[in-house]
Structure formats: structure tokens, C-alpha cells
Design an enzyme around this catalytic site. Structure first.
Site, short mmCIF file in Angstrom:
data_model
loop_
_atom_site.label_atom_id
_atom_site.label_comp_id
_atom_site.label_asym_id
_atom_site.label_seq_id
_atom_site.Cartn_x
_atom_site.Cartn_y
_atom_site.Cartn_z
N ASP A 20 0.87 -1.18 0.00
CA ASP A 20 0.00 0.00 0.00
C ASP A 20 0.90 1.22 0.00
O ASP A 20 1.43 1.62 1.04
CB ASP A 20 -0.91 0.00 1.23
CG ASP A 20 -1.85 1.21 1.25
OD1 ASP A 20 -1.60 2.18 0.49
OD2 ASP A 20 -2.81 1.20 2.04
N HIS A 135 -5.90 12.31 13.35
CA HIS A 135 -6.96 12.15 12.34
C HIS A 135 -8.10 11.26 12.83
O HIS A 135 -9.15 11.19 12.19
CB HIS A 135 -6.39 11.54 11.05
CG HIS A 135 -5.35 12.39 10.39
ND1 HIS A 135 -5.60 13.69 9.99
CD2 HIS A 135 -4.04 12.14 10.07
CE1 HIS A 135 -4.49 14.20 9.45
NE2 HIS A 135 -3.54 13.27 9.50
N ASP A 172 1.75 19.30 12.97
CA ASP A 172 1.82 18.30 11.90
C ASP A 172 1.39 18.97 10.59
O ASP A 172 0.62 19.93 10.59
CB ASP A 172 0.86 17.15 12.24
CG ASP A 172 0.96 15.96 11.29
OD1 ASP A 172 1.57 14.95 11.67
OD2 ASP A 172 0.41 16.06 10.17
N HIS A 174 -0.48 17.83 8.31
CA HIS A 174 -1.87 17.53 7.93
C HIS A 174 -2.83 18.15 8.93
O HIS A 174 -2.50 18.32 10.11
CB HIS A 174 -2.10 16.01 7.90
CG HIS A 174 -1.20 15.27 6.96
ND1 HIS A 174 -0.03 14.66 7.36
CD2 HIS A 174 -1.30 15.07 5.62
CE1 HIS A 174 0.56 14.10 6.31
NE2 HIS A 174 -0.19 14.33 5.24
N ASP A 265 6.14 15.86 9.82
CA ASP A 265 6.02 15.85 8.36
C ASP A 265 5.95 17.28 7.83
O ASP A 265 5.95 17.52 6.63
CB ASP A 265 4.81 15.02 7.90
CG ASP A 265 3.60 15.21 8.78
OD1 ASP A 265 3.55 16.19 9.56
OD2 ASP A 265 2.68 14.36 8.71
N TYR A 305 7.92 11.46 8.41
CA TYR A 305 8.22 10.25 7.64
C TYR A 305 9.60 10.24 7.02
O TYR A 305 10.00 9.26 6.42
CB TYR A 305 7.11 10.05 6.58
CG TYR A 305 5.76 10.09 7.24
CD1 TYR A 305 5.34 9.01 8.03
CD2 TYR A 305 4.94 11.22 7.20
CE1 TYR A 305 4.13 9.05 8.72
CE2 TYR A 305 3.74 11.27 7.88
CZ TYR A 305 3.34 10.19 8.64
OH TYR A 305 2.16 10.23 9.33
C1 X5A Z 1 -0.47 11.32 11.11
C2 X5A Z 1 -0.28 11.61 9.67
C3 X5A Z 1 -1.00 11.33 7.39
C4 X5A Z 1 -1.89 10.49 6.52
C5 X5A Z 1 -1.61 10.80 5.06
C6 X5A Z 1 -2.46 9.99 4.13
N1 X5A Z 1 -1.13 11.06 8.79
N2 X5A Z 1 -2.18 10.30 2.77
O1 X5A Z 1 0.65 12.31 9.32
ZN ZN Z 2 0.79 14.35 9.23
#
Ligand code: X5A
Ligand code: ZN
Length: 603
Positions: A20, A135, A172, A174, A265, A305
């Protein structure tokens, strides 16, 4: 010990068992790499190391539905095909037989950390956890997140410790929409998130991640979204967001606890974020948050990441939590959207020291150059100094000040406080000695009857900020004066919207903060200023105080320079219009030269 580090090796067990491409970046090495780097830097050993427990189902129930918790409990017995099928029901999620255990440890880690901080065992801390949480929603896993670690920790802090106001800072890259949904109608939790948005074209593609989502009902105004519509945001953008958006709101909110959804990230190198902020930036953000809530800051890992960038950023956060100075920010101090606009306005930089010796004997007074007109003042610096030296105490103080200064510039100590008579003369000497010794640029923040030495070279190597000036005036881009702010709100605006943007934009090698006679700053204000001035020059701050014999100020300042949180500012009071006018006027005068002053719009 000051800082807790919460970690459990079991949280490396969960991993992706099938192909994935979206989920493969969330892997166990994220934790092991960060931890190894903390060990190598000698940081892990300086923390109180706590092993987390699993959160109870009642604790999970603070945020999640019983059905969702049962569903997750059931995943422990599923085979790979079943796990894969269930994962497919959510957006960007994978389950592993160990997921339930890991996710309960991740929540438990956040809870242990909050308990340790709120029971006073430590001042602050970091929980290194997987899976991440921000999330995840009441009945849904999402974006690698299973249980909402930070949201549960906030509810726990309210229920078990009776807290009334909690700030959640989600750095973060996101949008933590899970946290937003959980607290959107709740004014007791202020949620701030910046996130890559690109006008809705970036995951999770939500309309409600935009800036106009501000909360609902009683919670209206307690959600703050800062969407980035371009990639490539860097140190200046993040810092400007804190100074101009988050911190003004956060100070007024006056949280009792700060929880950080600490995803990395948003750091340089990360494949998800595509941003440019360097690891030190996260140390600076942490330092800035530590002036809130009496320093009670709990950071909980979310994304991140790029293993190297993640590990270095985690180290910077821990250094800041431990109270260590953070290396100065690198890169241009220009917020992103302004690139290409304006310039440095033709200001002329001239090089050259004003005196070439540095020793305890150095009077710090530049010998007059033949042919140059002498200082045309009633009391030139040398005379002021000699007058001061006429007293024994002043002579001792001068030795003390120069000794401290040398210690700072040579790197033996990072900062210092000296009580001194004749602060103006001492500042004069300290400034000249630093410029001639090792410092390229020196920031002077002067409070109280301290005129800028009139013969000081206007060569861009000294930035002089007088925050108890007669009037708001930018006599040059390097000589700014501002009347003493009359209220807490006005003082905060002055520091966040003027002093720190200039200070960070100037990139000083040293900060001289001087509190002269009748300086008029309240102790908590002086302490806050000193705490925040640790940022721009990597912690190199020398504070000179001309204080009453009975005053405790120097002691408070010493603790703050050591990394302790400044005392509370007390009740918030709005800035009077004349102070706001003065700041707006100065911003108008200075923002062409000092890009960190620029904000999108006055409204
Ligand atoms: C915790 C976090 C990111 C999910 C990305 C999905 N989640 N494309 O950084
Ligand atoms: Zn994130």
C-alpha cells in the site's frame, strides 16, 4: 528531572503487512530512529524515562464510541486478509494484529505524560508513539491514526485534573480534523492547526480545514486553522504564524496546559509535507510554547516520515524542553508569500569594529579618530563611564559585566544576568566590546532611561530597540523606539508583533537586554521578554539590571534564562488604541526592511 520521555518498544510492533504505497511510510523505524538519535545526543539520559501503560477502555471512551473500541479489540484475532479488508473501510489506514495493543499504549503514553506534568513530577515532556492520533474520530480510524491520543489526553486532563483551559497546537503538516471535530463546540479546548491545504487539493481534502472554520456554538472562535496554500513553507513562515496568529490568541486564552500534536512531516525533507522548515525551527516553536501555561507543555508524536529530519527535529524539541538553548534559525527570515516583494531599501552596511581589544581592562570606549568630530553631547559615553567608575561598586560591576560577556561570547556560558549601577554606561561598554570581539550583530533591547549611544556606528551591526521611548519612532531601520505599553495586551503585541519579528529578522549573535533605572516593566513582563529573547541568538543573552536593592527581578530573570517558564502575566487586558496605533505605525515604517513584520491583513 525536568522533562519526561515516554516510550515503549512494543509500539514498534505494528507494521503494514501488504502493499500500500500510501501507508508504507508509517513504519516502525520512525520510532527507533528518533529514539536512537536522542540516545546518541545524550538527551534520552537527561529525561525522566517513563514506560507507558495501556489506556483503559474507559479512557478510550472519553473520545471514542464503545462500538468502535470493540471493533478495534476484535482486530487482534483477525488474519491478514481480514485486517486488509477492514482497513479498506477507512481512508489511509492499515491494521496489524498488534495495532490494538500499540494504539492503547500510544494513548497510555499521552496520559502518563499529562499525569506526570500535572502532578508536578516534571515540567514538560515528549511521548514518542505509534500509531499517531490526530486524524482519528469518535468512530473512525483515519490517516494512520487509530485512537486520538491527544484528544483523549485533553479530556483526561479535564476530568482527572479539573483543567478548564487546554491549548492544542497541531504543527503536523496535515489537518488534525479528528481533533477539530471532537472539540469544535467546546470553548475549553482551543485547537490550532496549520496544514498543507493547497485550496483543498491536499489530503484529507476537507472544506472544513480552511481558515473560515472557527468552531461552532459555544466553541466558536476556539478553532484556529491556518491552511498553507503552497508547499515550501519554511522557518520564517512558521515563526510568523506563531508570532502573529497563534501566540496572541494563546496568551489571551491563557491555557493551563499545552498539548502539542507534534508531527514532523512539516519539516524539511518530508515526502508528505514538501515544506522547508529546518529541525531547529521545532526547537524554537517549543521554546515559544513554553512561555504559556507555566511551561506545562506535553508533546505527542504524530506524523513525520523522513527518518533523518524526524530524528533531528525530535532532538531539537527535547533540547528546548530540557531548557537548553536552541541553535539560531537558518535561511532567509522572510515569510514565504512575500518572496520577491520589496528589498532591503538601499540601507548601507559598513563593516569595521569600533575597538579592537577585548579584555577585562578594555574600557570599551573607542579612541577618537584623528580628524573625526568628537561626540557633541553634554555627557559622552566615556564621561558617563568614568562617572560610574568613580564608585567602587560600579568598577566591580564593570568587571562582572565584562567577565560575563566574555563567557558568553567565548561559549563558556550561554547567558547571564548582572545587577549593575549605571546600566547605560555598562550597556555602552558591553555593546562596544561585543562588536569588537566576536559578535557580528548585537541586538540591544533597552528599557528605561537608556539612550542609544549617539556615536554608535549606524552600520547595521547594532539593532537598538527602546521599548520605553518617548514616542513611536523608527529613526532608522536599526533604531526603533516605542512608548512603554500600558497594558498586558499592549505589552504582548509589542513583543510578539514588533520586538521578536525584528529580533529574529536581525539574526543577532548576542542579545543585550538592559533594564535601566525606573524602567517600569512589571516583573512578569520583564521575565517574559527575557524568555523570548533567548530565541534569536541561540540563547546568547546578557541581561543588565539596575534594580532596587530589595528587588527579586535579577533572580527571576536568571531562572528564565536557564529555561524556566516565566510567571503568569495575570489577567489579560486589551491594548489601548494609542498603543495599537503606535505598533501599526511602526510596522508601516519598518515592514519594507523587516519582512518578519509583515502580516497578511490588519483585520
Ligand atoms: C499522522 C499523519 C498522514 C496520513 C496521510 C495519508 N497522517 N495520505 O501524518
Ligand atoms: Zn501528518
Amino acid at each position: 528531572m525536568r522533562t519526561a520521555l515516554v516510550y515503549h518498544e512494543d509500539m514498534t510492533a505494528a507494521r503494514l503487512l501488504w502493499e500500500d504505497p500510501e501507508c508504507e511510510i508509517e513504519r516502525p523505524e520512525r520510532l527507533t530512529a528518533a529514539l536512537r538519535r536522542l540516545q546518541q545526543g545524550g538527551l534520552e539520559q537527561r529525561c525522566l524515562q517513563l514506560a507507558p501503560r495501556e489506556a483503559s477502555e474507559a479512557e478510550l471512551g472519553l473520545v471514542h464510541s464503545p462500538e468502535y473500541v470493540s471493533l478495534l479489540r476484535g482486530t487482534q484475532a483477525l488474519d491478514t486478509q481480514e485486517l486488509r479488508a477492514l482497513s479498506g473501510q477507512y481512508d489511509a489506514v492499515y491494521f496489524h494484529p498488534s495495532t490494538f495493543h500499540c494504539a492503547r499504549l500510544a494513548v497510555g503514553a499521552a496520559l502518563q505524560l499529562v499525569d506526570a506534568v500535572l502532578m508536578g513530577a516534571v515540567h514538560n515532556g515528549l511521548a514518542l508513539v505509534r500509531p499517531p492520533g490526530h486524524h482519528s474520530q469518535r468512530a473512525a480510524a483515519n490517516g494512520f491514526c487509530v485512537f486520538n491520543n491527544v484528544a483523549i489526553a485533553a479530556r483526561h486532563a479535564q476530568q482527572k485534573h479539573g483543567l478548564q483551559r487546554i491549548l492544542i497546537v497541531d504543527w503536523d503538516v496535515h489537518h488534525g480534523q479528528g481533533i477539530q471535530y471532537i472539540f469544535e463546540d467546546d470553548p475549553s479546548v482551543l485547537y490550532f492547526s496549520w496544514h498543507r491545504y493547497e485550496h483543498g487539493r491536499f489530503w484529507p481534502y476537507l472544506r472544513e480545514s480552511d481558515a473560515d472554520a472557527v468552531g461552532q456554538g459555544k466553541g466558536r472562535g476556539f478553532t484556529v486553522n491556518l491552511p498553507w496554500n503552497q508547499v515550501g513553507m519554511g522557518n520564517a513562515d512558521y515563526l510568523a504564524a506563531f508570532l502573529h496568529v497563534l501566540l496572541p490568541v494563546a496568551f489571551e486564552f491563557d491555557p493551563e496546559l499545552v498539548l502539542v500534536s507534534a508531527g514532523f512531516d512539516s519539516a524539511i525533507g518530508d515526502p508528505e509535507g514538501q515544506m522547508q522548515a529546518t529541525p531547529e525551527c521545532f526547537g524554537h516553536l517549543t521554546q515559544l510554547l513554553q512561555v504559556l501555561a507555566g511551561g506545562r507543555v506535553c508533546a505527542v508524536l504524530e506524523g513525520g516520515y523522513h527518518l533523518e529530519s524526524l530524528s533531528q527535529s525530535v532532538c531539537m524539541v527535547v533540547r528546548a524542553l530540557l531548557g537548553d538553548p536552541v541553535p539560531p534559525l537558518s535561511g532567509p527570515m522572510e515569510p514565504h508569500r512575500r518572496y520577491g516583494v520589496g528589498g532591503w531599501g538601499g540601507w548601507v552596511f559598513q563593516a569595521g569594529p569600533c575597538c579592537s581589544c577585548f579584555s577585562l581592562q578594555c574600557p570599551g570606549v573607542h579612541p577618537e579618530r584623528p580628524g573625526s568630530p568628537g561626540p557633541s553631547l553634554d555627557q559622552p559615553p566615556a564621561a558617563r563611564l568614568h562617572e560610574a567608575l568613580a564608585q567602587d561598586t560600579a568598577f566591580t560591576a564593570l568587571g562582572k559585566v565584562l567577565h560575563l560577556l566574555k563567557g558568553i561570547l567565548d561559549g563558556q556560558v550561554s547567558s547571564g544576568v548582572a545587577t549593575t549601577p549605571a546600566a547605560a554606561a555598562m550597556l555602552d561598554v558591553a555593546l562596544r566590546c561585543s562588536l569588537s570581539h566576536r559578535a557580528q550583530r548585537v541586538l540591544c533591547v533597552a528599557v528605561g532611561q537608556l539612550d542609544r549611544p549617539p556615536d554608535l556606528a549606524n552600520d547595521g551591526r547594532t539593532l537598538w530597540l527602546d521599548i520605553r521611548g518617548k514616542e513611536a519612532a523608527a529613526l532608522s531601520p536599526f533604531h526603533v523606539s516605542m512608548p512603554l505599553p500600558g497594558t498586558t495586551g499592549a505589552f504582548l503585541s509589542c513583543v510578539l508583533a514588533l520586538v521578536l519579528p525584528l529580533a529574529y529578522g536581525f539574526r543577532p549573535d548576542l542579545v543585550l537586554m538592559v533594564l535601566g533605572p525606573a524602567q517600569g516593566l512589571q516583573e512578569p513582563h520583564a521575565a517574559l521578554l527575557a524568555a523570548l529573547l533567548r530565541g534569536p541568538a541561540g540563547g546568547r543573552v546578557l541581561v543588565l539590571v539596575e534594580q532596587e536593592p530589595t528587588s527579586q527581578l535579577a533572580g527571576i530573570l536568571a531562572r528564565v534564562l536557564h529555561g524556566d517558564a516565566p510567571p503568569s502575566l495575570g489577567p489579560f487586558s486589551t491594548a489601548p488604541p494609542e498603543d495599537t496605533q503606535a505598533l501599526l505605525y511602526l510596522r508601516g515604517q519598518l515592514e519594507a526592511q523587516w519582512k518578519m513584520l509583515q502580516v497578511a491583513a490588519p483585520s
